[in-house]
Scaffold this active site. Sequence first.
Site, PDB file in Angstrom:
ATOM      1  N   HIS A 177       0.511  -0.792   3.002  1.00  0.00           N
ATOM      2  CA  HIS A 177      -1.054  -0.833   3.344  1.00  0.00           C
ATOM      3  C   HIS A 177      -1.453  -2.234   2.861  1.00  0.00           C
ATOM      4  CE1 HIS A 177      -1.730   3.509   3.205  1.00  0.00           C
ATOM      5  NE2 HIS A 177      -1.491   3.130   4.564  1.00  0.00           N
TER       6      HIS A 177
ATOM      7  N   GLU B 153      -3.575  -3.447  -0.060  1.00  0.00           N
ATOM      8  CA  GLU B 153      -2.768  -2.902  -1.268  1.00  0.00           C
ATOM      9  C   GLU B 153      -1.664  -4.018  -1.675  1.00  0.00           C
ATOM     10  OE1 GLU B 153      -1.856   0.996  -0.763  1.00  0.00           O
ATOM     11  OE2 GLU B 153      -3.874   1.513   0.015  1.00  0.00           O
TER      12      GLU B 153
ATOM     13  N   HIS C 268       1.573   2.171  -4.030  1.00  0.00           N
ATOM     14  CA  HIS C 268       0.237   2.084  -3.458  1.00  0.00           C
ATOM     15  C   HIS C 268      -0.959   1.840  -4.557  1.00  0.00           C
ATOM     16  CE1 HIS C 268       1.093   3.385   0.708  1.00  0.00           C
ATOM     17  NE2 HIS C 268       2.432   3.608   0.332  1.00  0.00           N
TER      18      HIS C 268
ATOM     19  N   GLU D 180       0.086   5.580  -7.114  1.00  0.00           N
ATOM     20  CA  GLU D 180      -1.064   5.243  -6.948  1.00  0.00           C
ATOM     21  C   GLU D 180      -1.411   4.127  -8.032  1.00  0.00           C
ATOM     22  OE1 GLU D 180      -2.742   5.028  -4.074  1.00  0.00           O
ATOM     23  OE2 GLU D 180      -1.912   6.478  -2.708  1.00  0.00           O
TER      24      GLU D 180
END
Length: 395
Positions: A162, A165, A306, A365
């Site tokens: 992404h 990110e 991420h 994450e």
Amino acid sequence: MDVQVRKGDTLWYYSHVFNVPLRLIIDSNPSVSPEGLSVGQTVKIPGYSVSAYSIKPGDTLWAVANNRRISIDTLFLLNPDINPNNLQIGQTLHVPLRVTYRIISGNQNYDFQTLSSHLNQLYELYPFIRKEMIGSSVMGKPLEELQIGRGSKFIHWDGSFHANEWITTAIIMHFLNDFLLALTNQETIRGLSIYSFYDQVTLSVVPMVDPDGVDLVLNGPPAGPFGEEALRINRGSEDFSGWKANIRGVDLNNQYPAKWDVEAARKPNEPSFRDFPGYEPLTEPEAVAMAELAGNRQFEKLLAFHTQGEVIYWGYEDLEPPRAQTIVSEFSRVSGYEPIRYVDSYAGYKDWFIMVWRRPGFTVELGSGLNPLPLSQFDEIYQESLGIFLASLYM
């Protein structure tokens, strides 16, 4: 650092005199036969650079070597024409410099140009890294995979699926520099001998999956039709800080045929700054390249980095193998991140990997807050993720 082969030299001798593992020297010189070196042949010594030293009054080669705690023969290797009995004041001496410090830092806005520059520096200093262009982005930027190690177990890391990110790429590259330093200097990280993994594991890393999107977030829209279309998708706003997609508005981590239809039914139905899964699976060159890479390498495990949430997603439709829970428990222990088995989200790279190969896959994450995470979190995120990088090697 390059040296020229002399009569009687061997790779084993270079390993001894420079104190670098022989395997790393062999792998840094794939076109060189270890059994038959030729006089005048160039051999690369990983983990070393060359510094220039100007001879001062009273200097001798022995004194220069002693002051730098190096073998005098390394000076003869780098200065084959030197006459030790006739040094001239001001004469330039080439001196081997063992690199024991980071040559790159991830703690900065990390766009594609920064990545490319840092990769080239690492390739130059650590020529045992193998690199392969696995594909290109929509705008033609190369998607590079690095491989480090000779083990039969392929372990994969990737970052910046992404666009906003991008800090995940910075974290990965920062760790890679530390990893390479520990390899060449035969050091530990958190008590683990890194070189012991070299023959056990092959590390596959794609640091930046979405370079066009990262550049859009950090540098604004490019000139030409891609930039114009991105501005249209972004409703004319030049603030791209919330942009997650690739340059043409497709969310790369919603592109995989693992309940893709479920995501397509509830996500945007046209290009968007985030969440649009495409008009069908695997339409985007970045997503296709990553799918083909997984098929070609047959990863033993996969970690997709991420942001944000300080959680680790590790399951998909009860298809993950039992040992995935053991692995994620260790990841949680060393990082403090919360393991989450299932979430109402599909069509991701990790989901598809688990579905197809029934092997451990993880979406990690990093950090907390709102994307893009600020660099003020960099050091904290790095310390939290360090244990995950290491645990992925031994679990």
